[in-house]
Design an enzyme around this catalytic site. Structure first.
Site, PDB file in Angstrom:
ATOM      1  N   ASP A 152      -4.736  -5.261   2.444  1.00 57.29           N
ATOM      2  CA  ASP A 152      -5.944  -6.031   2.750  1.00 57.29           C
ATOM      3  C   ASP A 152      -5.825  -7.489   2.299  1.00 57.29           C
ATOM      4  O   ASP A 152      -6.456  -8.369   2.866  1.00 57.29           O
ATOM      5  CB  ASP A 152      -7.158  -5.397   2.074  1.00 57.29           C
ATOM      6  CG  ASP A 152      -7.465  -4.017   2.642  1.00 57.29           C
ATOM      7  OD1 ASP A 152      -7.346  -3.837   3.863  1.00 57.29           O
ATOM      8  OD2 ASP A 152      -7.804  -3.123   1.846  1.00 57.29           O
ATOM      9  N   ASN A 186       0.848  -1.186   0.000  1.00 60.87           N
ATOM     10  CA  ASN A 186       0.000   0.000   0.000  1.00 60.87           C
ATOM     11  C   ASN A 186       0.882   1.235   0.000  1.00 60.87           C
ATOM     12  O   ASN A 186       1.996   1.210   0.519  1.00 60.87           O
ATOM     13  CB  ASN A 186      -0.903   0.033   1.244  1.00 60.87           C
ATOM     14  CG  ASN A 186      -2.120  -0.855   1.103  1.00 60.87           C
ATOM     15  OD1 ASN A 186      -2.248  -1.588   0.139  1.00 60.87           O
ATOM     16  ND2 ASN A 186      -3.015  -0.785   2.073  1.00 60.87           N
ATOM     17  N   PHE A 188      -7.105   5.116  11.487  1.00 60.99           N
ATOM     18  CA  PHE A 188      -7.006   6.102  10.414  1.00 60.99           C
ATOM     19  C   PHE A 188      -7.842   5.644   9.230  1.00 60.99           C
ATOM     20  O   PHE A 188      -7.937   4.447   8.949  1.00 60.99           O
ATOM     21  CB  PHE A 188      -5.551   6.287   9.976  1.00 60.99           C
ATOM     22  CG  PHE A 188      -4.807   7.327  10.766  1.00 60.99           C
ATOM     23  CD1 PHE A 188      -4.479   8.545  10.199  1.00 60.99           C
ATOM     24  CD2 PHE A 188      -4.464   7.092  12.090  1.00 60.99           C
ATOM     25  CE1 PHE A 188      -3.808   9.511  10.919  1.00 60.99           C
ATOM     26  CE2 PHE A 188      -3.781   8.045  12.823  1.00 60.99           C
ATOM     27  CZ  PHE A 188      -3.455   9.268  12.243  1.00 60.99           C
TER      28      PHE A 188
END
Length: 411
Positions: free
Chosen positions: A289, A220, A333
């Site tokens: 994820d 990410n 977050f």
């Protein structure tokens, strides 16, 4: 907030120098006392007379043009400043600042001042991305220079990319936020450095790496800057800090316990080891994820025009911690590109957080890798506080003050 503040504005030689006129005008309208220093190159784009008329102050450009016998001009400006702002800041002046050069009025004043320094870079996208420029900017940030990241868009040279000087209105907002933070600290609103003394704070930062083979992985986007700022703020407020970091673009803060990890599973295991004794856990990392179902021990070879990669879901660290929560104060977050409030509040409820920090990463200057941010902080009742564009360090400090106050109230 800017009323009476003495701002020394450095204007350097890029096409964006024309925006200095608007910047001067906006600062003066807010009540600031603006004193301009121009480089010789800047005078090729905008005149001294223009900025003198807008600021109602003498404009300086020559180190040896001493207009007041009772003072040395560059020392006088350096001493009087509440803030030195360089906008636009070219690659050249950034290099001078990084390496301590003092060969003109502006660089000499910058070297002499003890006031906070804020710069707004502006240049061609390839210049901005050049390793030397990036290295110089990191040096300045490490020394405490405040950075207003350039935005992306059509550049004067014809390229499209990152390098546009941030708009004057946004720069003024950042300057206002800076002085608001200073004023709050002066009045004791930011709390003493012992606010988190005796507390154990766990912070996650950076992106996780999910291996495909020995040379490839999925990840990410994350620089780690926000998580590092939170870890540093917790340390400065007296906490015992454990920083669990994945892949990052910058070095972690000093005097915190650093645990380096790669995958989401690694990060979960590291956080779990400290979870039971933690008082505050801040999940600022960008956790992948999904991960590849199969990890190849040897480098995959190209076969055909397409490749199918089967992914399986990773453990949701924040949701898992939310289910396990007892005394811990949990902060998550939410980096979103649209419907920010809706997704953030849904995430807070689903993952049982005490606070969620939401930001729109599609906005210029506050996305991944930027030194500034703008966030909305939510709890179960709704918006707690909106923080406009400011440094990530200031946002981190304010977030932890809110957390500390809530823990104190709960106890």
């Amino acid at each position: 907030m800017l009323n009476g503040k003495k701002i020394v504005l450095g204007v350097t030689g890029g096409i964006a120098a024309y925006k200095a006129a608007t910047l001067c005008s906006r600062l003066v309208q807010k009540g600031a006392d603006v004193h301009v220093i121009m480089t010789d190159s800047a005078k090729q784009f905008i005149t001294e007379l223009t900025l003198q008329t807008l600021t109602r102050n003498v404009v300086y450009s020559d180190t040896f043009d001493e207009r007041e016998p009772s003072v040395v001009s560059h020392i006088h400006l350096a001493d009087m400043a509440d803030l030195v702002l360089v906008a636009p800041a070219t690659a050249n002046v950034i290099a001078k600042m990084a390496h301590g050069m003092a060969d003109d009025m502006l660089s000499t004043t910058l070297l002499a001042t003890t006031a906070p320094v804020m710069i707004a870079p502006a240049m061609n996208v390839h210049m901005y991305d050049h390793p030397a420029v990036q290295h110089n900017m990191r040096l300045l940030v490490d020394r405490g220079t405040l950075m207003i990241e350039p935005s992306e868009g059509q550049l004067a040279c014809g390229y499209v990319g990152k390098g546009r000087l941030e708009e004057p209105e946004t720069i003024v907002e950042v300057v206002e936020q800076f002085f608001e933070s200073k004023e709050a600290a002066k009045q004791g609103l930011n709390q003493p450095v012992s606010l988190l003394k005796g507390k154990k704070v766990v912070v996650t930062a950076g992106g996780t790496i999910e291996r495909i083979d020995p040379v490839r992985y999925i990840t990410n986007d994350s620089s780690g800057k926000m998580g590092f700022a939170i870890a540093a703020a917790a340390r400065d407020l007296g906490a015992e800090v454990t920083l669990v970091m994945g892949s990052t673009q910058v070095q972690p803060p000093a005097n915190v316990d650093v645990i380096r990890v790669q995958s989401a599973q690694d990060m979960y295991e590291a956080v779990s080891r400290h979870w039971g004794h933690a008082d505050i856990v801040v999940k600022a990392a960008a956790v992948a994820d999904y991960r590849p179902k199969e990890v190849f021990e040897e480098k995959m070879k190209k076969k055909g025009d397409t490749l199918s990669l089967e992914l399986v879901k990773n453990i949701d660290i924040l949701e898992t911690l939310g289910k396990q929560k007892s005394h811990q104060f949990l902060i998550g977050f939410a980096a979103e590109t649209h419907s920010v409030e809706m997704y953030a509040r849904e995430k807070l409820e689903r993952k049982n957080c005490d606070l969620i920090v939401a930001n729109d990463v599609a906005r210029p200057g506050i996305g991944f890798g930027a030194d500034t941010n703008a966030v909305h902080i939510y709890d179960r009742k709704g918006l707690v506080e909106e923080l406009q564009v400011m440094s990530k360090e200031d946002i981190a400090h304010r977030l932890l003050v809110i957390a500390a106050e809530r823990i104190a109230g709960r106890n």
